[in-house]
Design an enzyme around this catalytic site. Structure first.
Site, PDB file in Angstrom:
ATOM      1  N   GLY A   1      10.227   5.969  29.314  1.00  0.00           N
ATOM      2  CA  GLY A   1      10.613   7.311  28.887  1.00  0.00           C
ATOM      3  C   GLY A   1      11.209   8.074  30.049  1.00  0.00           C
ATOM      4  O   GLY A   1      11.805   7.498  30.955  1.00  0.00           O
ATOM      5  N   CYS A   2      10.999   9.352  30.060  1.00  0.00           N
ATOM      6  CA  CYS A   2      11.539  10.217  31.102  1.00  0.00           C
ATOM      7  C   CYS A   2      10.939   9.858  32.459  1.00  0.00           C
ATOM      8  O   CYS A   2       9.721   9.807  32.608  1.00  0.00           O
ATOM      9  CB  CYS A   2      11.235  11.669  30.756  1.00  0.00           C
ATOM     10  SG  CYS A   2      11.770  12.833  32.013  1.00  0.00           S
ATOM     11  N   PHE A   3      11.790   9.640  33.437  1.00  0.00           N
ATOM     12  CA  PHE A   3      11.274   9.247  34.753  1.00  0.00           C
ATOM     13  C   PHE A   3      10.503  10.363  35.438  1.00  0.00           C
ATOM     14  O   PHE A   3       9.698  10.117  36.321  1.00  0.00           O
ATOM     15  CB  PHE A   3      12.331   8.654  35.666  1.00  0.00           C
ATOM     16  CG  PHE A   3      13.636   9.393  35.833  1.00  0.00           C
ATOM     17  CD1 PHE A   3      13.758  10.765  35.724  1.00  0.00           C
ATOM     18  CD2 PHE A   3      14.777   8.666  36.136  1.00  0.00           C
ATOM     19  CE1 PHE A   3      14.978  11.412  35.902  1.00  0.00           C
ATOM     20  CE2 PHE A   3      16.001   9.299  36.332  1.00  0.00           C
ATOM     21  CZ  PHE A   3      16.091  10.684  36.211  1.00  0.00           C
ATOM     22  N   TRP A   4      10.704  11.599  35.035  1.00  0.00           N
ATOM     23  CA  TRP A   4       9.950  12.705  35.627  1.00  0.00           C
ATOM     24  C   TRP A   4       8.452  12.538  35.393  1.00  0.00           C
ATOM     25  O   TRP A   4       7.642  12.887  36.242  1.00  0.00           O
ATOM     26  CB  TRP A   4      10.387  14.046  35.059  1.00  0.00           C
ATOM     27  CG  TRP A   4      11.810  14.425  35.302  1.00  0.00           C
ATOM     28  CD1 TRP A   4      12.650  13.953  36.277  1.00  0.00           C
ATOM     29  CD2 TRP A   4      12.569  15.371  34.556  1.00  0.00           C
ATOM     30  NE1 TRP A   4      13.882  14.556  36.180  1.00  0.00           N
ATOM     31  CE2 TRP A   4      13.860  15.437  35.127  1.00  0.00           C
ATOM     32  CE3 TRP A   4      12.288  16.177  33.463  1.00  0.00           C
ATOM     33  CZ2 TRP A   4      14.851  16.273  34.638  1.00  0.00           C
ATOM     34  CZ3 TRP A   4      13.278  17.010  32.975  1.00  0.00           C
ATOM     35  CH2 TRP A   4      14.549  17.056  33.563  1.00  0.00           C
ATOM     36  N   CYS A   5       8.073  12.031  34.218  1.00  0.00           N
ATOM     37  CA  CYS A   5       6.658  11.841  33.887  1.00  0.00           C
ATOM     38  C   CYS A   5       6.037  10.760  34.769  1.00  0.00           C
ATOM     39  O   CYS A   5       4.969  10.965  35.355  1.00  0.00           O
ATOM     40  CB  CYS A   5       6.501  11.461  32.419  1.00  0.00           C
ATOM     41  SG  CYS A   5       7.043  12.723  31.256  1.00  0.00           S
TER      42      CYS A   5
END
Length: 177
Positions: A10-14
């Site tokens: 998913g989102c790499f920020w997470c």
């Protein structure tokens, strides 16, 4: 000797925000892997035309944390049963992939995938791909350590990343720095 793991969930920020909290993790970089365009930009990847997945490079000390532990965290902090999607983030750039760099990582990942596909976890519904890493491209500077830099300024951090971090801390408190 420091090793590297490459994970897309998913989102790499997470993923970036969580792996930075783990003892034995030396560094984390957000970037892109699994695509066909060299040195893609975030905008190109988000358009879905490059084939890349948002990926984190996790440098870790295997004397402190094992690759298996890195993968167990990975499966606990994202939904590996949704194809090309994590929550409201939809597209192939949000797919679930373990990119391995050697036969040892491949074997460990196969073992973990078999376990999480068992009836006590996801009952054979895991869609996580296992692929050799061909290239990893670091994302633009503003994506690095995104959660810590923007948690008080971006609602995505508050409503998406913070609950994942809370869940991680509850389940993996023994791994926290």
């Amino acid at each position: 000797m420091i090793q590297k793991a490459y994970l897309a969930g998913g989102c790499f920020w997470c993923l970036d925000g969580i792996y930075r909290m783990i003892k034995g993790v030396v560094s984390v970089q957000s970037g892109f892997a699994g695509g066909t365009v060299p040195h893609p930009t975030y905008e190109q990847v988000c358009m879905g035309a490059t084939g890349h997945a948002e990926t984190v490079e996790v440098e870790f000390d295997p004397a402190v944390i094992s690759y298996q532990d890195i993968l167990e965290v990975f499966f606990a902090i994202h939904d590996p049963t949704t194809l090309n999607r994590q929550g409201n983030d939809v597209g192939t750039e949000y797919r679930s992939v373990i990119f391995f760099t050697n036969t040892g990582q491949e074997a460990t990942a196969k073992k973990i995938l078999a376990e999480v596909n068992g009836p006590e976890h996801y009952n054979g519904k895991v869609v996580t791909d296992l692929k050799p890493l061909e290239a990893f491209y670091v994302a633009e500077d503003y994506h690095q350590d995104y959660y810590n830099n923007y948690k008080n300024r971006n609602p995505y951090c508050t409503f998406v990343i913070s609950p994942k971090i809370k869940k991680f801390k509850e389940k993996f408190s023994f791994l926290l720095r």
